[in-house]
Write an enzyme that holds these catalytic residues in place. Structure first.
Site, mmCIF file in Angstrom:
data_model
loop_
_atom_site.group_PDB
_atom_site.id
_atom_site.type_symbol
_atom_site.label_atom_id
_atom_site.label_comp_id
_atom_site.label_asym_id
_atom_site.label_seq_id
_atom_site.Cartn_x
_atom_site.Cartn_y
_atom_site.Cartn_z
ATOM 1 N N HIS A 85 1.400 1.621 -10.001
ATOM 2 C CA HIS A 85 -0.107 2.413 -8.894
ATOM 3 C C HIS A 85 -1.037 2.369 -9.613
ATOM 4 C CE1 HIS A 85 2.468 5.921 -7.390
ATOM 5 N NE2 HIS A 85 2.859 5.973 -8.653
ATOM 6 N N ASN A 98 4.519 6.275 -13.353
ATOM 7 C CA ASN A 98 5.581 7.821 -13.585
ATOM 8 C C ASN A 98 7.029 7.892 -13.962
ATOM 9 O OD1 ASN A 98 3.117 8.890 -13.069
ATOM 10 N ND2 ASN A 98 3.447 8.623 -10.434
ATOM 11 N N HIS A 121 8.188 1.399 -11.435
ATOM 12 C CA HIS A 121 6.624 0.813 -10.302
ATOM 13 C C HIS A 121 5.131 1.260 -11.033
ATOM 14 C CE1 HIS A 121 7.680 4.713 -8.526
ATOM 15 N NE2 HIS A 121 6.149 4.756 -8.215
ATOM 16 N N ARG A 174 0.960 -1.281 0.075
ATOM 17 C CA ARG A 174 0.243 -0.013 -0.268
ATOM 18 C C ARG A 174 0.596 1.548 0.037
ATOM 19 N NH1 ARG A 174 -4.938 -1.968 0.707
ATOM 20 N NH2 ARG A 174 -4.794 -3.841 2.762
ATOM 21 N N ASP A 175 0.392 2.187 -0.333
ATOM 22 C CA ASP A 175 1.417 3.167 -0.952
ATOM 23 C C ASP A 175 0.920 4.099 0.669
ATOM 24 O OD1 ASP A 175 1.689 5.652 -3.241
ATOM 25 O OD2 ASP A 175 1.803 6.699 -1.420
ATOM 26 N N ILE A 176 1.466 5.468 1.163
ATOM 27 C CA ILE A 176 2.743 5.666 2.073
ATOM 28 C C ILE A 176 0.887 6.958 2.065
ATOM 29 C CG2 ILE A 176 3.983 7.179 1.840
ATOM 30 C CD1 ILE A 176 4.650 5.853 4.629
ATOM 31 N N VAL A 197 10.270 8.147 -6.829
ATOM 32 C CA VAL A 197 11.004 7.157 -6.284
ATOM 33 C C VAL A 197 11.631 6.363 -7.807
ATOM 34 C CG1 VAL A 197 11.195 4.812 -5.331
ATOM 35 C CG2 VAL A 197 9.366 7.009 -4.863
HETATM 36 P P1 5GP Z 1 6.229 8.098 -7.796
HETATM 37 O O1 5GP Z 1 5.804 9.469 -7.815
HETATM 38 O O2 5GP Z 1 7.965 7.791 -7.634
HETATM 39 O O3 5GP Z 1 4.945 7.860 -8.909
HETATM 40 O O4 5GP Z 1 5.597 7.142 -6.916
HETATM 41 C C1 5GP Z 1 5.621 7.042 -5.077
HETATM 42 C C2 5GP Z 1 5.351 6.602 -4.512
HETATM 43 O O5 5GP Z 1 5.983 5.662 -3.446
HETATM 44 C C3 5GP Z 1 3.965 8.013 -3.772
HETATM 45 O O6 5GP Z 1 2.091 7.029 -4.251
HETATM 46 C C4 5GP Z 1 4.524 8.365 -2.706
HETATM 47 O O7 5GP Z 1 3.797 8.237 -1.701
HETATM 48 C C5 5GP Z 1 4.780 6.420 -2.273
HETATM 49 N N1 5GP Z 1 6.122 6.496 -1.059
HETATM 50 C C6 5GP Z 1 7.252 7.085 -1.491
HETATM 51 N N2 5GP Z 1 7.300 6.476 0.089
HETATM 52 C C7 5GP Z 1 7.143 5.534 0.753
HETATM 53 C C8 5GP Z 1 6.941 4.537 1.897
HETATM 54 O O8 5GP Z 1 8.046 4.822 2.701
HETATM 55 N N3 5GP Z 1 6.328 3.503 1.692
HETATM 56 C C9 5GP Z 1 5.369 3.373 0.563
HETATM 57 N N4 5GP Z 1 4.779 2.191 1.429
HETATM 58 N N5 5GP Z 1 4.908 4.009 -0.076
HETATM 59 C C10 5GP Z 1 6.425 5.704 -0.460
#
Ligand code: 5GP
Length: 114
Positions: A102, A87, A100, A29-31, A96
């Site tokens: 979503h 993304n 990945h 799960r996303d944080i 990140v």
């Molecule tokens: P991006 O912006 O790279 O497409 O998505 C990265 C996602 O990772 C974001 O939606 C963010 O909320 C999530 N995220 C960042 N740090 C953590 C973490 O430590 N744990 C979890 N579960 N999600 C994280």
């Protein structure tokens, strides 16, 4: 690529709410959830961005998609619908750098995205 926190989640060095795992894919799960269901599907083999994926990783990319669809079915949101998003780099909103997918579900999605 330099390691990200997602590698630490794979190794269980930092906690995450893991909902699916197989030999190739981990999902948690996303944080900061953007929908009632917001799960990240990541390859255990780190790839920084979609730009860095190579043809030999096509099956792995398919596994991310199919894992997300299977999970959506398993929790009963597939029929109503969901969104999958990957993304890429700055303009794509990637924060990140461990590729990945979503999975967002549980509410109607708007289009176009912001
Ligand atoms: P991006 O912006 O790279 O497409 O998505 C990265 C996602 O990772 C974001 O939606 C963010 O909320 C999530 N995220 C960042 N740090 C953590 C973490 O430590 N744990 C979890 N579960 N999600 C994280």
């Amino acid at each position: 690529m330099s390691e990200t926190l997602f590698s630490k989640i794979i190794r269980r060095e930092i906690p995450a709410d893991i909902v699916f795992e197989d030999d190739h894919v981990l999902a948690f799960r996303d944080i900061h959830p953007q929908a009632p269901v917001h799960v990240l599907f990541i390859p255990k083999q780190p790839i920084a961005t979609l730009n860095d994926a190579i043809p030999e990783q096509a099956e792995l990319l398919g596994r991310l998609m199919l894992s997300a669809a299977a999970y959506a079915k398993s929790i009963g949101v597939a029929e109503n619908g969901y969104r999958v998003v990957m993304n890429c780099n700055g303009d794509g909103g990637q924060t990140v750098y461990h590729m990945h997918l979503h999975l967002l579900a549980g509410r109607p999605m708007t289009w176009p995205p912001g």
